[in-house]
Structures are given as structure tokens and as C-alpha cells.
Design a protein around this motif. Structure first.
Motif, PDB file in Angstrom:
ATOM      1  N   SER A  65       0.830  -1.219   0.000  1.00 55.87           N
ATOM      2  CA  SER A  65       0.000   0.000   0.000  1.00 55.87           C
ATOM      3  C   SER A  65       0.853   1.253   0.000  1.00 55.87           C
ATOM      4  O   SER A  65       0.453   2.282  -0.545  1.00 55.87           O
ATOM      5  CB  SER A  65      -0.920   0.014   1.228  1.00 55.87           C
ATOM      6  OG  SER A  65      -1.809  -1.068   1.177  1.00 55.87           O
ATOM      7  N   LYS A  66       2.032   1.163   0.619  1.00 54.00           N
ATOM      8  CA  LYS A  66       2.925   2.320   0.710  1.00 54.00           C
ATOM      9  C   LYS A  66       3.851   2.449  -0.499  1.00 54.00           C
ATOM     10  O   LYS A  66       4.342   3.537  -0.783  1.00 54.00           O
ATOM     11  CB  LYS A  66       3.773   2.225   1.976  1.00 54.00           C
ATOM     12  CG  LYS A  66       2.973   2.371   3.240  1.00 54.00           C
ATOM     13  CD  LYS A  66       3.819   2.132   4.462  1.00 54.00           C
ATOM     14  CE  LYS A  66       2.970   2.207   5.727  1.00 54.00           C
ATOM     15  NZ  LYS A  66       3.720   1.799   6.914  1.00 54.00           N
ATOM     16  N   THR A  67       4.120   1.337  -1.201  1.00 49.27           N
ATOM     17  CA  THR A  67       5.106   1.384  -2.284  1.00 49.27           C
ATOM     18  C   THR A  67       4.516   1.328  -3.689  1.00 49.27           C
ATOM     19  O   THR A  67       5.194   1.715  -4.631  1.00 49.27           O
ATOM     20  CB  THR A  67       6.126   0.233  -2.143  1.00 49.27           C
ATOM     21  OG1 THR A  67       5.440  -1.014  -2.167  1.00 49.27           O
ATOM     22  CG2 THR A  67       6.936   0.345  -0.877  1.00 49.27           C
ATOM     23  N   LEU A  68       3.296   0.854  -3.843  1.00 45.96           N
ATOM     24  CA  LEU A  68       2.690   0.748  -5.173  1.00 45.96           C
ATOM     25  C   LEU A  68       1.422   1.583  -5.242  1.00 45.96           C
ATOM     26  O   LEU A  68       0.673   1.655  -4.280  1.00 45.96           O
ATOM     27  CB  LEU A  68       2.328  -0.711  -5.487  1.00 45.96           C
ATOM     28  CG  LEU A  68       3.471  -1.714  -5.556  1.00 45.96           C
ATOM     29  CD1 LEU A  68       2.919  -3.108  -5.782  1.00 45.96           C
ATOM     30  CD2 LEU A  68       4.450  -1.346  -6.645  1.00 45.96           C
ATOM     31  N   ALA A 166      17.491  -6.013 -10.188  1.00 48.78           N
ATOM     32  CA  ALA A 166      17.765  -4.604 -10.470  1.00 48.78           C
ATOM     33  C   ALA A 166      16.751  -3.751  -9.710  1.00 48.78           C
ATOM     34  O   ALA A 166      15.566  -4.100  -9.654  1.00 48.78           O
ATOM     35  CB  ALA A 166      17.666  -4.338 -11.965  1.00 48.78           C
ATOM     36  N   PRO A 167      17.209  -2.642  -9.123  1.00 46.75           N
ATOM     37  CA  PRO A 167      16.275  -1.766  -8.401  1.00 46.75           C
ATOM     38  C   PRO A 167      15.192  -1.249  -9.337  1.00 46.75           C
ATOM     39  O   PRO A 167      15.407  -1.098 -10.538  1.00 46.75           O
ATOM     40  CB  PRO A 167      17.158  -0.617  -7.911  1.00 46.75           C
ATOM     41  CG  PRO A 167      18.559  -1.070  -8.065  1.00 46.75           C
ATOM     42  CD  PRO A 167      18.570  -2.121  -9.130  1.00 46.75           C
ATOM     43  N   MET A 168      14.035  -0.976  -8.766  1.00 47.18           N
ATOM     44  CA  MET A 168      12.940  -0.401  -9.546  1.00 47.18           C
ATOM     45  C   MET A 168      13.284   1.030  -9.912  1.00 47.18           C
ATOM     46  O   MET A 168      13.768   1.784  -9.064  1.00 47.18           O
ATOM     47  CB  MET A 168      11.643  -0.385  -8.731  1.00 47.18           C
ATOM     48  CG  MET A 168      10.971  -1.728  -8.610  1.00 47.18           C
ATOM     49  SD  MET A 168      10.329  -2.351 -10.175  1.00 47.18           S
ATOM     50  CE  MET A 168       9.069  -1.172 -10.528  1.00 47.18           C
ATOM     51  N   ALA A 169      13.031   1.378 -11.160  1.00 44.27           N
ATOM     52  CA  ALA A 169      13.196   2.768 -11.581  1.00 44.27           C
ATOM     53  C   ALA A 169      12.099   3.584 -10.898  1.00 44.27           C
ATOM     54  O   ALA A 169      10.952   3.138 -10.821  1.00 44.27           O
ATOM     55  CB  ALA A 169      13.085   2.874 -13.092  1.00 44.27           C
ATOM     56  N   ILE A 170      12.408   4.749 -10.414  1.00 44.96           N
ATOM     57  CA  ILE A 170      11.443   5.557  -9.664  1.00 44.96           C
ATOM     58  C   ILE A 170      10.227   5.879 -10.513  1.00 44.96           C
ATOM     59  O   ILE A 170       9.104   5.817 -10.050  1.00 44.96           O
ATOM     60  CB  ILE A 170      12.107   6.852  -9.141  1.00 44.96           C
ATOM     61  CG1 ILE A 170      13.149   6.471  -8.104  1.00 44.96           C
ATOM     62  CG2 ILE A 170      11.080   7.793  -8.555  1.00 44.96           C
ATOM     63  CD1 ILE A 170      14.026   7.605  -7.649  1.00 44.96           C
ATOM     64  N   GLU A 171      10.423   6.167 -11.779  1.00 45.94           N
ATOM     65  CA  GLU A 171       9.303   6.534 -12.625  1.00 45.94           C
ATOM     66  C   GLU A 171       8.560   5.332 -13.176  1.00 45.94           C
ATOM     67  O   GLU A 171       7.524   5.446 -13.792  1.00 45.94           O
ATOM     68  CB  GLU A 171       9.757   7.433 -13.792  1.00 45.94           C
ATOM     69  CG  GLU A 171      10.592   6.732 -14.848  1.00 45.94           C
ATOM     70  CD  GLU A 171      12.054   6.547 -14.484  1.00 45.94           C
ATOM     71  OE1 GLU A 171      12.761   5.859 -15.223  1.00 45.94           O
ATOM     72  OE2 GLU A 171      12.511   7.081 -13.456  1.00 45.94           O
ATOM     73  N   HIS A 172       9.087   4.114 -12.919  1.00 46.66           N
ATOM     74  CA  HIS A 172       8.478   2.892 -13.448  1.00 46.66           C
ATOM     75  C   HIS A 172       7.215   2.539 -12.670  1.00 46.66           C
ATOM     76  O   HIS A 172       7.227   2.437 -11.476  1.00 46.66           O
ATOM     77  CB  HIS A 172       9.475   1.729 -13.353  1.00 46.66           C
ATOM     78  CG  HIS A 172       8.962   0.453 -13.920  1.00 46.66           C
ATOM     79  ND1 HIS A 172       8.868   0.229 -15.258  1.00 46.66           N
ATOM     80  CD2 HIS A 172       8.492  -0.651 -13.301  1.00 46.66           C
ATOM     81  CE1 HIS A 172       8.371  -0.971 -15.454  1.00 46.66           C
ATOM     82  NE2 HIS A 172       8.136  -1.533 -14.274  1.00 46.66           N
ATOM     83  N   LYS A 173       6.094   2.413 -13.372  1.00 47.56           N
ATOM     84  CA  LYS A 173       4.847   2.001 -12.733  1.00 47.56           C
ATOM     85  C   LYS A 173       4.648   0.517 -12.960  1.00 47.56           C
ATOM     86  O   LYS A 173       4.851   0.013 -14.059  1.00 47.56           O
ATOM     87  CB  LYS A 173       3.671   2.756 -13.326  1.00 47.56           C
ATOM     88  CG  LYS A 173       3.695   4.207 -12.969  1.00 47.56           C
ATOM     89  CD  LYS A 173       2.350   4.637 -12.567  1.00 47.56           C
ATOM     90  CE  LYS A 173       2.438   6.095 -12.191  1.00 47.56           C
ATOM     91  NZ  LYS A 173       1.422   6.517 -11.351  1.00 47.56           N
ATOM     92  N   VAL A 174       4.251  -0.194 -11.926  1.00 47.83           N
ATOM     93  CA  VAL A 174       4.012  -1.615 -12.038  1.00 47.83           C
ATOM     94  C   VAL A 174       2.676  -1.823 -12.718  1.00 47.83           C
ATOM     95  O   VAL A 174       1.663  -1.263 -12.329  1.00 47.83           O
ATOM     96  CB  VAL A 174       4.018  -2.269 -10.643  1.00 47.83           C
ATOM     97  CG1 VAL A 174       3.677  -3.733 -10.736  1.00 47.83           C
ATOM     98  CG2 VAL A 174       5.384  -2.083  -9.998  1.00 47.83           C
ATOM     99  N   ASN A 175       2.675  -2.649 -13.759  1.00 44.48           N
ATOM    100  CA  ASN A 175       1.452  -2.929 -14.511  1.00 44.48           C
ATOM    101  C   ASN A 175       0.902  -4.276 -14.049  1.00 44.48           C
ATOM    102  O   ASN A 175       1.485  -5.301 -14.287  1.00 44.48           O
ATOM    103  CB  ASN A 175       1.773  -2.961 -16.011  1.00 44.48           C
ATOM    104  CG  ASN A 175       0.540  -3.184 -16.847  1.00 44.48           C
ATOM    105  OD1 ASN A 175      -0.579  -3.097 -16.362  1.00 44.48           O
ATOM    106  ND2 ASN A 175       0.751  -3.476 -18.111  1.00 44.48           N
ATOM    107  N   VAL A 176      -0.206  -4.232 -13.363  1.00 46.18           N
ATOM    108  CA  VAL A 176      -0.865  -5.453 -12.907  1.00 46.18           C
ATOM    109  C   VAL A 176      -2.193  -5.553 -13.616  1.00 46.18           C
ATOM    110  O   VAL A 176      -3.026  -4.654 -13.516  1.00 46.18           O
ATOM    111  CB  VAL A 176      -1.073  -5.429 -11.367  1.00 46.18           C
ATOM    112  CG1 VAL A 176      -1.805  -6.654 -10.910  1.00 46.18           C
ATOM    113  CG2 VAL A 176       0.259  -5.296 -10.672  1.00 46.18           C
ATOM    114  N   ALA A 177      -2.390  -6.643 -14.332  1.00 45.91           N
ATOM    115  CA  ALA A 177      -3.639  -6.805 -15.091  1.00 45.91           C
ATOM    116  C   ALA A 177      -4.786  -7.165 -14.189  1.00 45.91           C
ATOM    117  O   ALA A 177      -4.652  -7.692 -13.153  1.00 45.91           O
ATOM    118  CB  ALA A 177      -3.454  -7.890 -16.152  1.00 45.91           C
TER     119      ALA A 177
END
Length: 177
Positions: A65-68, A166-177
Motif C-alpha cells: 500500500s505504501k510502495t505501489l 535490479a532496483p525499480m526505476a522511480i518513474e516505473h509504474k508496475v502494470n498489474v492486469a
């Protein structure tokens, strides 16, 4: 609204769909993607959703909830699948060769999200079980193509050496279908 564990939650194997499920009481069921061949023997019998399972699940829900920036049902889906994977999947050997080496040193921790890179694409994966040299990762992207004939679906797991995370890119949004 986030689902919080209750005393009547139970793990059981759903014969009709051939997967592990969590009975959430009140005629609600959550089907995981985990088939019989990947489950430990205890997963074949009805088992309580223990206090240990509940603590793990709640900690993941809180962290996610805090990270995504996902909706509550997506967070619940990820957390329930990760809880099932952590407690009820058979141990795996690392299969790191599918992924490129990361040139950044990372610290693996349960619930942390990383990128895994293949020669063709990059996917998001979450640590389900952290080890000293390798971690069990759950794919949270829609899929992960490992080769022409091998594809991991969303929520499937693979054990990977830490030098592939590899660390997550800050601007990278996780795509969950």
C-alpha cells in the motif's frame, strides 16, 4: 477496501479448478494460480490460515500500500498469492540464467519489488522469500517471457540469485492486469 484475515479463513485445494485457494468465509473464495505439482503435501488438505500467515499477509498489504499505486483489490491479490507462495509452494532451485546480471548491489527483503531483465524485456517481480544469495520472486507484471517456449504467467514464481535483481526505476509504474 482491503481484506483483513478472519478466523474462518482456510487454505484448501480446489479440485474443480486444480489450484490452491483461500476460503474467505461468507461463500467467498480466492483462487491462486498454484497447481498441485508445485505445492507442498500439506497444501492438499484443508488447513487454517494461521496467525503466522495472517502476520505475513498484513505486513505485505501494508508494505504494498505504501510502495505501489494500485487499487485495494490488486494489493489483496498480490498479497494473498505471495502468502500462498511463501508458505505452501515447494522449494525451488535458482534459475538465474534467464536474466541479465544487474550492475547494482541490492538488498533483498520480503515485499521488495525489483526489475528482472531478459534479453528482450524487463518485468517487475516481488520478493516472496529472501535468502542469503537467492530469493524466491513472484512475477507481478502480466507475464515474463523467458524463452520462445517458456513463459511465466503473472504471480508465478522463480528463484533468482541476487546479482540478477535490479532496483525499480522511480518513474516505473508496475502494470498489474
Amino acid at each position: 477496501m482491503l481484506l483483513m484475515p478472519k478466523r474462518d479463513w482456510q487454505w484448501e485445494y480446489n479440485e474443480t479448478n486444480g489450484v490452491l485457494m483461500v476460503s474467505l468465509g461468507c461463500d467467498m473464495e480466492f483462487l491462486s494460480p498454484y497447481k498441485l505439482k508445485s505445492l507442498i503435501p500439506d497444501a492438499k488438505i484443508k488447513t487454517e490460515f494461521s496467525v503466522e500467515h495472517a502476520k505475513f499477509y498484513i505486513a505485505l498489504v501494508d508494505r504494498l500500500s505504501k510502495t505501489l499505486s494500485l487499487k485495494d483489490p490488486q494489493i489483496v491479490q498480490i498479497a494473498l498469492n505471495a502468502t500462498a507462495a511463501h508458505f505452501l509452494l515447494k522449494p525451488q532451485m535458482p534459475k538465474s540464467w534467464f536474466f541479465d546480471v544487474s550492475h547494482e548491489c541490492v538488498y533483498s527483503d520480503v515485499g521488495k519489488i525489483f526489475q528482472l531483465k531478459t534479453s528482450e524485456h524487463t518485468v517487475s517481480a516481488m520478493v516472496v522469500e529472501a535468502g542469503l544469495q537467492a530469493s524466491l520472486m513472484m512475477i507481478i507484471s502480466p507475464e515474463c517471457r523467458l524463452s520462445e517456449s517458456k513463459v511465466l504467467a503473472q504471480f508465478e514464481t522463480i528463484k533468482v540469485m541476487h546479482n540478477r535483481l535490479a532496483p525499480m526505476a522511480i518513474e516505473h509504474k508496475v502494470n498489474v492486469a
